[in-house]
Design an enzyme around this catalytic site. Structure first.
Site, PDB file in Angstrom:
ATOM      1  N   ALA A  50       0.834  -1.203   0.000  1.00  0.00           N
ATOM      2  CA  ALA A  50       0.000   0.000   0.000  1.00  0.00           C
ATOM      3  C   ALA A  50       0.862   1.243   0.000  1.00  0.00           C
ATOM      4  CB  ALA A  50      -0.918   0.002   1.227  1.00  0.00           C
ATOM      5  N   SER A  51       0.349   2.291  -0.610  1.00  0.00           N
ATOM      6  CA  SER A  51       1.054   3.569  -0.685  1.00  0.00           C
ATOM      7  C   SER A  51       2.451   3.346  -1.274  1.00  0.00           C
ATOM      8  CB  SER A  51       1.099   4.216   0.703  1.00  0.00           C
ATOM      9  OG  SER A  51       1.478   5.579   0.612  1.00  0.00           O
ATOM     10  N   GLY A  52       3.517   3.670  -0.529  1.00  0.00           N
ATOM     11  CA  GLY A  52       4.861   3.437  -1.029  1.00  0.00           C
ATOM     12  C   GLY A  52       5.129   1.972  -1.329  1.00  0.00           C
TER      13      GLY A  52
ATOM     14  N   TYR B 201       2.980   0.001  -2.697  1.00  0.00           N
ATOM     15  CA  TYR B 201       2.477  -0.236  -4.047  1.00  0.00           C
ATOM     16  C   TYR B 201       3.400   0.404  -5.085  1.00  0.00           C
ATOM     17  CZ  TYR B 201      -0.446  -1.004  -8.050  1.00  0.00           C
ATOM     18  OH  TYR B 201      -0.878  -1.426  -9.289  1.00  0.00           O
TER      19      TYR B 201
ATOM     20  N   GLY C 101      -3.061  -0.862  -2.853  1.00  0.00           N
ATOM     21  CA  GLY C 101      -3.592   0.447  -3.239  1.00  0.00           C
ATOM     22  C   GLY C 101      -3.086   1.561  -2.359  1.00  0.00           C
TER      23      GLY C 101
END
Length: 299
Positions: free
Chosen positions: A110-112, A114, A132
């Site tokens: 997630a975030s970084g 992803y 995501g």
């Protein structure tokens, strides 16, 4: 004339006794594991940083006869700079060596996290993985009223009117928040553009949905085009490269007494003392921040 068949038979017999990684009939897919919050390095818990992953990535892409490089990712995100540095290194090495990259997601990307996964040419996730959160967040606390109640005066002297912008010990100012949001928007736009460059051909939802900061299960993410396949590393690579595929784990080179370099390697008594003394509060806050990142995804 009989030399070629003889050599082929000799090689076949040799392969039957050699370790799997040395066999000429076995595909090799080196694996680099990226686990932890990004950029939140602490003693005994290095997380993911460019410094502690670059060597492993270099070594993975240098493996002879490699068919691809696999990334095993489990990260709730963290520093956008560290995420991008690692993403860029993966892409540069992939293009330099001409090797495909496959990302395998465990609990969360997630975030970084992803952003790291999007460096791969394919993303494979477990059905229960979370993916995501393509957005930017900044969080903190305000302690100014607490200081008033405790009767504490805080004395800060600066040169430069913006030096103490968003100081948690001062009342929040609207213009400071506006400036922070402008920076966040710029970073978010760059993040969005990066994902579109890497996965633009397969993204199947509108931008408002994909880049809202929301996160999804792997099956939902696959429908949106954020994931290519559902599966796990061993079965996936065997199906693609054959039952004899070799998947060695590549780590940063071991240092003195087998410690990994970098990371915990290089931590001496004075550094440990600093962690217990002056750096103790900082380590506690960093651990709490990391815990909140994982907690957001129910982990």
């Amino acid at each position: 004339m009989a030399t070629a068949p003889f050599l082929a038979e000799f090689r076949r017999r040799l392969d039957s006794v050699l370790p799997a990684r040395l066999r000429t009939d076995a595909a090799i897919v080196p694996v680099v594991r990226l686990h932890g919050a990004i950029g939140m390095s602490r003693p005994f818990n290095p997380g993911i940083t460019f410094a502690n992953t670059a060597k492993a990535l270099d070594r993975a892409f240098a493996v002879k006869r490699a068919k691809a490089v696999a990334l095993v990712i489990n990260s709730p995100g963290g520093s956008p700079v560290q995420s991008h540095l690692i993403h860029r290194r993966i892409r540069l090495l992939a293009e330099e060596k001409g090797l495909p990259v496959i990302a395998f997601v465990e609990d969360v990307a997630a975030s970084g996290g992803y952003m790291l996964a999007s460096a791969a040419d394919e993303i494979v996730a477990d059905p229960f993985s979370i993916l995501g959160s393509i957005g930017v967040v900044s969080a903190g606390f305000g302690f100014n009223r607490a200081l008033d109640k405790l009767g504490i005066d805080r004395r800060v002297y600066t040169a430069g009117e913006s030096k103490v912008i968003l100081d948690p010990f001062q009342p929040e100012k609207a213009e400071d928040v506006e400036r922070l949001k402008a920076i966040q928007k710029e970073i978010h736009d760059e993040f969005t553009a990066l994902v579109k460059r890497r996965r633009g051909d397969v993204l199947s939802a509108d931008e408002a949905t994909l880049f809202s900061g929301a996160f999804w299960t792997a099956t939902q993410a696959q429908e949106l085009g954020l994931v290519d396949a559902i599966g796990e590393i061993r079965s996936f690579l065997r199906a693609r490269y054959g039952e004899k595929v070799v998947i060695p784990l590549i780590e940063s080179k071991a240092g003195l007494f087998g410690r990994r370099v970098p990371g915990i390697a290089g931590l001496d008594a004075s550094a440990a003392g600093a962690g217990i003394g002056a750096g103790f509060a900082e380590n506690v806050m960093s651990a709490a921040e990391e815990r909140s990142l994982w907690g957001r995804y129910g982990l």
